[in-house]
Design an enzyme around this catalytic site. Sequence first.
Site, mmCIF file in Angstrom:
data_model
loop_
_atom_site.group_PDB
_atom_site.id
_atom_site.type_symbol
_atom_site.label_atom_id
_atom_site.label_comp_id
_atom_site.label_asym_id
_atom_site.label_seq_id
_atom_site.Cartn_x
_atom_site.Cartn_y
_atom_site.Cartn_z
ATOM 1 C CB CYS A 181 37.302 92.911 37.018
ATOM 2 S SG CYS A 181 38.223 93.317 35.436
ATOM 3 C CG HIS A 316 36.029 87.136 37.464
ATOM 4 N ND1 HIS A 316 35.291 88.420 37.369
ATOM 5 C CD2 HIS A 316 37.193 87.876 36.781
ATOM 6 C CE1 HIS A 316 35.958 89.467 37.065
ATOM 7 N NE2 HIS A 316 37.272 88.984 36.737
ATOM 8 C CG HIS A 353 35.311 91.127 31.761
ATOM 9 N ND1 HIS A 353 34.728 91.497 32.833
ATOM 10 C CD2 HIS A 353 36.653 90.618 32.202
ATOM 11 C CE1 HIS A 353 35.563 91.605 33.843
ATOM 12 N NE2 HIS A 353 36.598 91.125 33.532
#
Length: 440
Positions: A181, A316, A353
């Site tokens: 990520c 995030h 996400h």
Amino acid sequence: MTLSTKQDRDHIVISGMSVEAPGGIESPASFWSALAESKELISPFPRDRGWPIDDLLSVSRHDGWGKVSDAGGFLDGAAAFDPAFFGITQREAIAADPQQRVGMRVAWQALENSGINPGALDGADAGCFIGASPMEYGPRAAEVNPYSGHRAVGLASLSVAGRISHSLGLTGPSMCVDSACASSLSALHLAATAVRGGECEWALAGAVCVMGSPLAFYEFAKNNALSTDGHCRSYADDATGTLWGEGAGVVLVEHESRARRLGHRIYGRILATCTNHNGKGRPILVPRAHAQERLVRKAIDIAGIDPADVGMVEGHGTATRAGDPAELTALQNTYGAAGSSPLLGSVKSNAGHAQAAAGLLGLIKLLLAGQHGYIPPSLFSENPTTKVDWDRSSLRLATKLQPWEPNNGVRYGAVSSFGAGGSNAHAIIAMPVREESDDF
């Protein structure tokens, strides 16, 4: 690390961008509208990908498994592609991971956004750095089928950047970056470093995530780290886990002098990019607040700014029980302790996400906020997590669309992304206020 201070006479800047996001988002303009209007871009699982939907939605029947909701952030145009336009055959296109196809399309759009003719770049001294992680796609490669012979390139994540460079004729460094990520901000870091070091005249930096299979949903259901209600409640007290999504974004990176000479629009100056790793210790999937804090402090030092100048932090914000408190602790100890009132949010609350592309979607959100002069709200922020003490710092969640006042004609923002393998990335961007109105 990438070093750029206020004393530099020729900043590395972002002078073009493109984005595709869930909910039919295919341009920066539509992306900004969705963010400013607090839209949630989540939809049911796609029924045209051959996924075992019934099995997926019933995995909680297995002992120790969590619930999977019929929800995620999915690209409407993941399968749309014109092979002839990019000079490849129909069979080769079908055999290629859709991340390659979407990446080629979004890279083309970023060039057009900057005012560059993508069809006139053959031989250009330009780099291409794309964040992407491997995804299952198509039939097994270890068998005879009509697409044998195309799978070596078609299934390789390295080919996302390679396809772009090959189709455009770019001759600078070309590589795919996989740090989970943290991939997309790591790609930005490498692109800025390459341009500053003279490896190439300019570069494309971006990321793409298209799920060829529901592997990520199975994996996180087994780890009980998925949202149980089909929403990604970043930094919220009722968050139960993350919600997977897709997305793609590309930015053009070059020296400010070149951008101004060629009349390119400057969205932001890259003051600092940093990456690091959690190191040894706790399980590899567990985030570390101390590593994130160390990264942010290093980026602030490289940028050469007062952290109190940073008005917006795009975090995030995975909505996981371990991830959000660790990140909030690091941000409270840095930006939240600087004596100002920075606003925090996460695009994951809108679109899920996007994994390898998460940081790029966050970066583009930040650039658009700086350009428009407004900080968009982070969804579900009315109920902040109680796992941290909010009173110990000035960091706050962005609860509504509100004006973002510049500091001496500049808006300063930061963006973070953290990878499941322990990699972390952070960037600090300065966005000069434009006097004229921009049409995105």
